[in-house]
Design an enzyme around this catalytic site. Structure first.
Site, PDB file in Angstrom:
ATOM      1  CG  ASP A 193      -1.975  -1.102   0.975  1.00  0.00           C
ATOM      2  OD1 ASP A 193      -1.805  -2.009   0.230  1.00  0.00           O
ATOM      3  OD2 ASP A 193      -2.762  -1.110   2.413  1.00  0.00           O
TER       4      ASP A 193
ATOM      5  CE  LYS B 199      -3.688  -4.333   0.996  1.00  0.00           C
ATOM      6  NZ  LYS B 199      -4.356  -3.405   2.060  1.00  0.00           N
TER       7      LYS B 199
ATOM      8  CB  CYS C 249      -2.412  -2.774   5.151  1.00  0.00           C
ATOM      9  SG  CYS C 249      -4.170  -1.901   5.042  1.00  0.00           S
TER      10      CYS C 249
HETATM   11  C1  C5J Z   1      -3.245   0.539   5.545  1.00  0.00           C
HETATM   12  C2  C5J Z   1      -4.808   1.853   6.322  1.00  0.00           C
HETATM   13  N1  C5J Z   1      -2.656   0.208   4.269  1.00  0.00           N
HETATM   14  N2  C5J Z   1      -4.201   1.988   7.555  1.00  0.00           N
HETATM   15  N3  C5J Z   1      -4.611   1.102   5.463  1.00  0.00           N
HETATM   16  O1  C5J Z   1      -2.635   0.081   6.460  1.00  0.00           O
HETATM   17  O2  C5J Z   1      -6.354   2.307   6.451  1.00  0.00           O
END
Ligand code: C5J
Length: 229
Positions: free
Chosen positions: A32, A138, A171
């Site tokens: 991400d 995702k 995540c």
């Molecule tokens: C991730 C989030 N990528 N913190 N998403 O950690 O919402």
């Protein structure tokens, strides 16, 4: 340069103890590293977070990408996001994002927040995937939920995952837990992963390695690069 030699094992100086792995069966996971989590005006910043820690890890991930690319080892990037009609966004997630001031699907400076195809959803240019690398979209926090990641890793005969990205406690950690339950050996690269709050990052690292590495291992970028050398 030819690809990795099957059967050769290497080791990385890690916590709670030395991580041994077969490079030919190892993938780099970059979780991400999207504008929505790492750029001004994105989903993460809209939720009230300081994105500086997410940006500080970029050179470390870049160094790991360079090494994996040089060794011709698989690289898998992930992106969190939803379909434009929000049909894959659970109502509870949507409601909490709205209450948090960053409604999923609402307009931001990089398009609609956390929506596939918008600029905010894209991986930051510094770490843009190269042709031949995999990008997994995702809808959840974990990279295995409603994705083909498990099938992809098994088709590549992957056993070990070197895990980086944001955010460590959300995540990244969810993905490590999911991977661990599926039998993959995970190593979290401490200085190539970040949470917006250092305490969350540290807690996630601690949780990963506690009880003899209950979810996996942790090591620095330098140690991973050295172990792959
Ligand atoms: C991730 C989030 N990528 N913190 N998403 O950690 O919402």
């Amino acid at each position: 340069m030819s690809g990795p030699v099957q059967g050769v094992r290497k080791s990385i100086d890690a916590v709670p103890y030395t991580f041994t792995f077969e490079p030919a069966r190892t993938a780099l996971l970059v979780i991400d590293m999207q504008n929505d989590f790492c750029a001004p005006g994105g989903f993460g910043e809209r939720l009230g977070n300081d994105i500086a820690p997410a940006r500080a890890i970029i050179p470390h991930i870049d160094a790991l990408l360079g090494k994996f690319r040089m060794l011709r080892l698989p690289v898998v990037h992930t992106r969190e996001g939803h379909l434009p009609d929000l049909s894959d966004c659970p109502p509870n997630k949507l409601e909490r994002s709205r209450k948090g001031g960053a409604g999923i699907g609402s307009e931001g400076p990089m398009g609609r927040l956390l929506i596939r195809g918008e600029r905010g959803h894209a991986i930051i240019p510094e770490l843009a995937p190269l042709p031949g690398e995999w990008v997994i979209d995702k809808p959840g926090k974990g990279a295995f939920w409603r994705t083909d990641l498990d099938a992809l890793l098994r088709s590549l005969d992957i056993q070990s995952l070197i895990v980086t990205g944001v955010t460590t406690h959300v995540c990244v950690h969810t993905t490590i837990r999911e991977a661990n339950d599926r039998g993959f050996d995970c190593l979290l690269v401490e200085d190539a992963a970040a949470a917006y709050d250092l305490r969350d990052h540290e807690a996630a690292v601690r949780m990963t390695v506690q009880q003899g590495g209950i979810f996996g291992f942790a090591a620095s970028t330098n140690n991973v690069l050295h172990g792959l050398a």
